[in-house]
Enzyme design. Structure first.
Site, PDB file in Angstrom:
ATOM      1  N   ARG A  39      -0.311  -7.003 -21.654  1.00 44.52           N
ATOM      2  CA  ARG A  39      -1.116  -6.591 -22.815  1.00 44.52           C
ATOM      3  C   ARG A  39      -0.337  -5.629 -23.712  1.00 44.52           C
ATOM      4  O   ARG A  39      -0.681  -5.422 -24.875  1.00 44.52           O
ATOM      5  CB  ARG A  39      -2.434  -5.957 -22.396  1.00 44.52           C
ATOM      6  CG  ARG A  39      -2.342  -4.602 -21.738  1.00 44.52           C
ATOM      7  CD  ARG A  39      -3.699  -4.107 -21.286  1.00 44.52           C
ATOM      8  NE  ARG A  39      -4.560  -3.764 -22.392  1.00 44.52           N
ATOM      9  CZ  ARG A  39      -4.546  -2.596 -23.038  1.00 44.52           C
ATOM     10  NH1 ARG A  39      -3.653  -1.686 -22.714  1.00 44.52           N
ATOM     11  NH2 ARG A  39      -5.388  -2.343 -24.009  1.00 44.52           N
ATOM     12  N   ASP A  76      -5.658   3.141 -26.541  1.00 42.33           N
ATOM     13  CA  ASP A  76      -6.663   3.023 -25.488  1.00 42.33           C
ATOM     14  C   ASP A  76      -6.433   4.095 -24.418  1.00 42.33           C
ATOM     15  O   ASP A  76      -5.481   4.866 -24.475  1.00 42.33           O
ATOM     16  CB  ASP A  76      -6.676   1.604 -24.904  1.00 42.33           C
ATOM     17  CG  ASP A  76      -5.385   1.265 -24.202  1.00 42.33           C
ATOM     18  OD1 ASP A  76      -4.554   2.172 -24.083  1.00 42.33           O
ATOM     19  OD2 ASP A  76      -5.210   0.118 -23.780  1.00 42.33           O
ATOM     20  N   PRO A 106       0.816  -1.224   0.000  1.00 39.33           N
ATOM     21  CA  PRO A 106       0.000   0.000   0.000  1.00 39.33           C
ATOM     22  C   PRO A 106       0.846   1.270   0.000  1.00 39.33           C
ATOM     23  O   PRO A 106       0.395   2.330  -0.383  1.00 39.33           O
ATOM     24  CB  PRO A 106      -0.810  -0.096   1.307  1.00 39.33           C
ATOM     25  CG  PRO A 106      -0.661  -1.483   1.790  1.00 39.33           C
ATOM     26  CD  PRO A 106       0.614  -2.013   1.227  1.00 39.33           C
ATOM     27  N   GLU A 165       0.770  -8.265   8.030  1.00 38.86           N
ATOM     28  CA  GLU A 165       0.834  -6.802   8.175  1.00 38.86           C
ATOM     29  C   GLU A 165       1.953  -6.213   7.333  1.00 38.86           C
ATOM     30  O   GLU A 165       2.252  -5.046   7.433  1.00 38.86           O
ATOM     31  CB  GLU A 165       1.071  -6.455   9.652  1.00 38.86           C
ATOM     32  CG  GLU A 165      -0.148  -6.706  10.516  1.00 38.86           C
ATOM     33  CD  GLU A 165      -1.400  -6.039   9.953  1.00 38.86           C
ATOM     34  OE1 GLU A 165      -2.295  -6.772   9.496  1.00 38.86           O
ATOM     35  OE2 GLU A 165      -1.452  -4.811   9.932  1.00 38.86           O
TER      36      GLU A 165
END
Ligand SMILES: Nc1cc(-c2ccc3ccn(Cc4ccccc4)c3c2)n[nH]1
Length: 239
Positions: free
Chosen positions: A154, A169, A89, A116
């Site tokens: 991709r 895109d 995170p 954690e």
């Protein structure tokens, strides 16, 4: 390209690696995908890969030994030095530009933790990139790794068919994508914009660019600062 994922739950990747575009990319030999359980590298009789945090506090922390042993084992046969990508995170925000950067690597190793988080020595001495896929906390690094791998693979030549180009895109132009329509031309009184049926490709391209600019201005004005716009487009947007 070779992509290895170090995880405690390799089975989570079976679906993603074995189907659709990623599955076909493997069949074509464009990319080699493997998920490896780093518990196999634990160096104690209980095969533990986590432990209580020094200094106390809740939750468990991933031990350094198994992760270092696993990465070193994967790197030992590598050609070009692999990028070691830690999902967390607190990482750098993953973007299309980062996907383009990673797609030029020969070998990527993703480190997916749980609990954690990770012993800091993994970050300091093993990892080359730390990535977050957004400002929310997930239970582990597997889903973020799948997102990054999907966005990177991709972009590899030959993965997307000719009819689909990663170049036009969303985000590759720096703008949000224009609206798409397909048959029928009229559905419950909702008609496809006339210009798209005109066959006039110059007008169609201009309409699509205008729609991308408008949609970006309405939904993600923050993207306009970085996007490549003509002076005419910039003044039009500022009207
Ligand atoms: N964008 C993004 C990434 C993650 C992520 C990635 C790897 C891990 C490993 C353990 N956790 C859980 C956790 C980590 C730190 C603090 C509390 C819980 C992870 C979360 N969440 N959100």
């Amino acid at each position: 390209m070779k992509i290895d994922v170090l995880t405690l739950f390799p089975e989570m990747f079976n679906g993603v690696f074995g189907t659709s575009i990623l599955g076909k990319a493997q069949e074509k030999g464009i990319v080699e995908l493997a998920a490896i359980n780093f518990r196999a590298y634990a160096n104690n009789k209980h095969n533990t890969v986590d432990d209580y945090p020094y200094g106390g506090g809740g939750g468990m922390v991933l031990k350094p030994e198994p992760m270092f042993a696993a990465v070193e084992d994967l790197v030992k046969d590598a050609g070009e030095k692999p990028r070691i990508v830690l999902m967390c995170p607190q990482g750098e925000r993953f973007t299309q530009r980062k996907a383009e950067e990673l797609s030029s690597a020969e070998h990527l190793i993703f480190v997916c933790g749980h609990y954690e988080g990770y012993d800091e020595r993994i970050r300091e001495h093993l990892v080359t990139d730390e990535l977050s896929i957004g400002d929310y906390v997930l239970t582990g690094g597997e889903l973020p790794a799948m997102v990054v791998i999907d966005a990177v693979v991709r972009l590899l030549p030959g993965v997307l068919g000719n009819e689909t180009s990663a170049v036009t895109d969303s985000f590759s132009t720096g703008l949000l994508e224009y609206p798409h329509y397909t048959r029928p031309a009229s559905f419950r009184g909702m008609d496809v914009p006339e210009v798209l049926i005109s066959g006039h490709h110059g007008r169609i391209d201009a309409w699509r660019r205008e729609q991308s600019l408008l949609r970006t201005l309405q939904r993600r004005p923050d993207l306009l600062e970085q996007a490549e716009l003509s002076a005419k487009e910039r003044s039009w947007l500022e009207e």
